[in-house]
Design an enzyme around this catalytic site. Structure first.
Site, PDB file in Angstrom:
ATOM      1  CE  LYS A  35      -4.419  -1.025   2.461  1.00  0.00           C
ATOM      2  NZ  LYS A  35      -5.854  -0.405   3.221  1.00  0.00           N
ATOM      3  CB  THR A  86     -12.207  -1.520  13.803  1.00  0.00           C
ATOM      4  OG1 THR A  86     -13.523  -0.687  13.745  1.00  0.00           O
ATOM      5  CG2 THR A  86     -11.727  -0.042  14.810  1.00  0.00           C
ATOM      6  NE  ARG A 154     -22.387  11.479   2.636  1.00  0.00           N
ATOM      7  CZ  ARG A 154     -23.141  12.313   1.532  1.00  0.00           C
ATOM      8  NH1 ARG A 154     -23.642  11.925   1.155  1.00  0.00           N
ATOM      9  NH2 ARG A 154     -22.158  13.168   0.918  1.00  0.00           N
ATOM     10  CE  LYS A 206     -18.334   6.612  12.500  1.00  0.00           C
ATOM     11  NZ  LYS A 206     -18.839   7.210  10.819  1.00  0.00           N
ATOM     12  N   GLY A 255     -34.406   0.103  -1.308  1.00  0.00           N
ATOM     13  CA  GLY A 255     -33.376  -0.824  -1.528  1.00  0.00           C
ATOM     14  C   GLY A 255     -33.457  -2.403  -1.516  1.00  0.00           C
ATOM     15  CB  CYS A 262     -20.393   1.887   7.743  1.00  0.00           C
ATOM     16  SG  CYS A 262     -17.967   2.736   7.537  1.00  0.00           S
ATOM     17  NE  ARG A 329     -14.912  -2.570   2.097  1.00  0.00           N
ATOM     18  CZ  ARG A 329     -14.292  -1.749   3.197  1.00  0.00           C
ATOM     19  NH1 ARG A 329     -13.102  -2.372   4.193  1.00  0.00           N
ATOM     20  NH2 ARG A 329     -14.099  -0.321   3.269  1.00  0.00           N
TER      21      ARG A 329
HETATM   22  C1  UDX Z   1     -21.912   5.177   6.452  1.00  0.00           C
HETATM   23  C2  UDX Z   1     -22.130   6.353   7.150  1.00  0.00           C
HETATM   24  O1  UDX Z   1     -23.263   7.487   6.054  1.00  0.00           O
HETATM   25  C3  UDX Z   1     -21.583   7.484   6.957  1.00  0.00           C
HETATM   26  O2  UDX Z   1     -21.350   8.690   7.834  1.00  0.00           O
HETATM   27  C4  UDX Z   1     -20.272   6.796   7.701  1.00  0.00           C
HETATM   28  O3  UDX Z   1     -19.218   7.729   8.273  1.00  0.00           O
HETATM   29  C5  UDX Z   1     -19.584   5.590   7.098  1.00  0.00           C
HETATM   30  O4  UDX Z   1     -21.109   4.983   7.256  1.00  0.00           O
HETATM   31  P1  UDX Z   1     -20.938   4.687   3.462  1.00  0.00           P
HETATM   32  O5  UDX Z   1     -21.341   3.133   4.553  1.00  0.00           O
HETATM   33  O6  UDX Z   1     -20.276   5.172   3.162  1.00  0.00           O
HETATM   34  O7  UDX Z   1     -21.443   5.786   4.836  1.00  0.00           O
HETATM   35  O8  UDX Z   1     -22.735   4.614   2.493  1.00  0.00           O
HETATM   36  P2  UDX Z   1     -23.925   4.905   2.898  1.00  0.00           P
HETATM   37  O9  UDX Z   1     -24.359   6.322   2.108  1.00  0.00           O
HETATM   38  O10 UDX Z   1     -24.952   5.567   4.142  1.00  0.00           O
HETATM   39  O11 UDX Z   1     -24.988   3.768   2.385  1.00  0.00           O
HETATM   40  C6  UDX Z   1     -24.225   2.855   3.664  1.00  0.00           C
HETATM   41  C7  UDX Z   1     -25.631   1.426   2.773  1.00  0.00           C
HETATM   42  O12 UDX Z   1     -27.026   1.981   2.791  1.00  0.00           O
HETATM   43  C8  UDX Z   1     -25.964   1.505   1.254  1.00  0.00           C
HETATM   44  O13 UDX Z   1     -25.810  -0.230   0.645  1.00  0.00           O
HETATM   45  C9  UDX Z   1     -26.525   2.325   0.472  1.00  0.00           C
HETATM   46  O14 UDX Z   1     -27.004   1.630  -0.750  1.00  0.00           O
HETATM   47  C10 UDX Z   1     -27.546   2.073   1.661  1.00  0.00           C
HETATM   48  N1  UDX Z   1     -29.261   2.919   1.433  1.00  0.00           N
HETATM   49  C11 UDX Z   1     -28.396   4.328   1.850  1.00  0.00           C
HETATM   50  C12 UDX Z   1     -30.314   2.679   1.122  1.00  0.00           C
HETATM   51  O15 UDX Z   1     -30.145   2.224   1.054  1.00  0.00           O
HETATM   52  N2  UDX Z   1     -31.167   3.989   1.138  1.00  0.00           N
HETATM   53  C13 UDX Z   1     -30.380   4.907   1.319  1.00  0.00           C
HETATM   54  O16 UDX Z   1     -31.863   6.186   1.175  1.00  0.00           O
HETATM   55  C14 UDX Z   1     -29.352   5.626   1.686  1.00  0.00           C
END
Ligand code: UDX
Length: 433
Positions: A35, A86, A154, A206, A255, A262, A329
């Protein structure tokens, strides 16, 4: 200021680049030599919109450097940020803190001069206390404070979110540490809310935020199921709900279930903490169970829509866990494709960014298309699994010309049902009859 970032993943790298852009000298350290070699050679190890330009700019200016040498990174740093993984324990689903503890143990020996050690990774409530104890044991004379500095980035929007935070949460138990971080984030003064809280509150914020967002997604998914039975339209229901400022428009898109590195991890860790502290978090536990169930149900919905007698070609759009990222993931799309290929050997997939990562999981059990339309060639059905913007504006006539029979199963409600049906497709989506 001089900042050391330990861990160059989806949190560490965008954070390091952002801090370099704010005028700091940032040294990113990682154990994985490949990396560091790749980053030092100017090849970013993750895709994030808007990151490449800043990465190259600050790598070349020397503001941003990469090393495997912890001493070089920590020595003289004003702030050392722990941004290592983590991951959930495979059985208990508890956040596995072995990387946090190992990093704390290693960096402790190189602390010289007052240093703020900040946990940037999402860590269970009380981890700051443990990190403090580890450092004290390794280096009793070190002058340091441990603070919680959670990120709310995000994936796919990490650079945007870094420069446009809704709030900066600083979980510090003393003034000295707080002031160092207020200086570091001074460029955000007047642009965002600074929340100065105690360390455990910061660690809790968080998890509580992520678990709530996951629960909100589960809620709208459950409402979608209700609408299908009751004959309502989830798009109209979500719109009606979102106009209430107390609910808000975001995260009301139904969805196939939430995924990513996360939400599944953080909801499980939060539920586990609830059990550990004897404060059961029932809503979160239900969200976890029902979200897992939804992915299975959605896969079944795809399988049930196939005409098994013909082994017709299935085109799949979307493999990443969400649009805008290459990350597979805990991707619902990958769970669903893994189910589909148990029932069909005639599957072609397309994703704008995630095909390389998907290949590591499903290999040659599917064919990989050049582009969205290529995937549809001679297909009997098109299944949409990830909310990539390019799918929303796809040319319906072009798709129709490619396909053998014209069925679309849209599990992200990306397309306009009226338009698609008018273009001659047999269209099914979620949340409406
Ligand atoms: C999330 C949190 O949003 C972010 O604040 C944190 O720091 C890390 O985890 P992330 O996991 O990158 O971010 O993705 P996010 O955009 O939150 O979407 C998570 C999942 O929810 C995805 O699978 C997405 O497709 C789904 N999702 C999101 C929905 O199904 N419907 C929605 O309206 C929004």
């Amino acid at each position: 200021m001089k900042i050391a970032i330990i861990g160059t993943g989806y949190v560490g790298l965008p954070t390091g680049i952002g801090l370099a852009e704010l005028g700091n000298e940032v040294v990113c350290v990682d154990k994985i030599e490949e990396k560091i070699a790749s980053l030092s050679a100017g090849r970013a190890t993750i895709y994030e919109d808007g990151m490449e330009e800043l990465f190259q700019k600050h790598r070349k200016s020397g503001a941003l450097s990469f090393t495997t040498d912890m001493e070089k990174a920590v020595n003289g740093a004003d702030v050392v940020m722990l941004a290592v993984g983590t991951p959930p324990h495979p059985i208990t689903k508890e956040a596995d803190l072995k990387y946090i503890y190992a990093a704390a143990e290693e960096l402790a020996q190189y602390l010289n001069g007052y240093t703020v050690v900040a946990t940037k990774s999402t860590v269970p409530v009380g981890t700051g206390d443990e990190v403090e104890a580890i450092i004290k044991k390794v280096n009793p004379t070190a002058d340091y404070d441990v603070v919680s500095l959670p990120e709310f980035l995000r994936e796919g929007f990490a650079v945007h979110d870094f420069f446009h935070p809704d709030r900066i949460v600083i979980g510090a138990n003393n003034e000295k540490a707080r002031n160092v971080l207020l200086k570091l984030y001074a460029p955000f003064e007047g642009k965002t809310e600074f929340l100065l809280v105690n360390r455990k509150s910061s660690e809790t914020i968080k998890y509580a935020s992520n678990a709530f967002l996951a629960m909100k997604i589960h809620y709208i998914n459950e409402m979608a199921d209700f609408c299908e039975k009751a004959g309502a339209d989830i798009r109209e229901v979500a719109k009606g709900m979102g106009l209430d400022s107390r609910i808000g428009k975001k995260f009301l898109n139904p969805g196939p279930g939430y995924g990513g590195s996360c939400f599944p991890k953080d909801t499980n860790a939060m539920a586990q903490m609830g059990r550990k502290f004897g404060a059961h978090l029932n809503l979160i536990e239900t969200t976890i169970a029902k979200n897992d169930e939804r992915k299975v149900n959605m896969a079944k919905r795809v399988i049930d829509s196939l005409d098994k007698s013909t082994n017709g070609k299935i085109a799949v759009w979307g493999l990443a866990f969400k649009g805008g990222t290459d990350d597979c993931r805990e991707s619902p799309a990958m769970d669903i494709v893994s189910e589909i290929i148990k029932h069909s050997s005639n599957v072609t997939v397309y994703d704008p960014k995630a095909m390389d990562n998907a290949k590591k999981i499903i290999g040659d059990k599917v064919k990989y298309a050049q582009d969205a339309y290529d995937a549809c060639k001679d297909a009997d059905i098109l299944v949409i699994l990830t909310e990539w913007e390019e799918f929303r504006t796809a040319d319906l006539n072009k798709i129709r010309g490619q396909m053998k029979t014209h069925k679309i199963l849209d599990l992200r409600n990306m397309l306009n049902a009226t338009e698609v049906r008018a273009a001659g497709f047999d269209y099914a989506c979620i949340g409406m009859k």
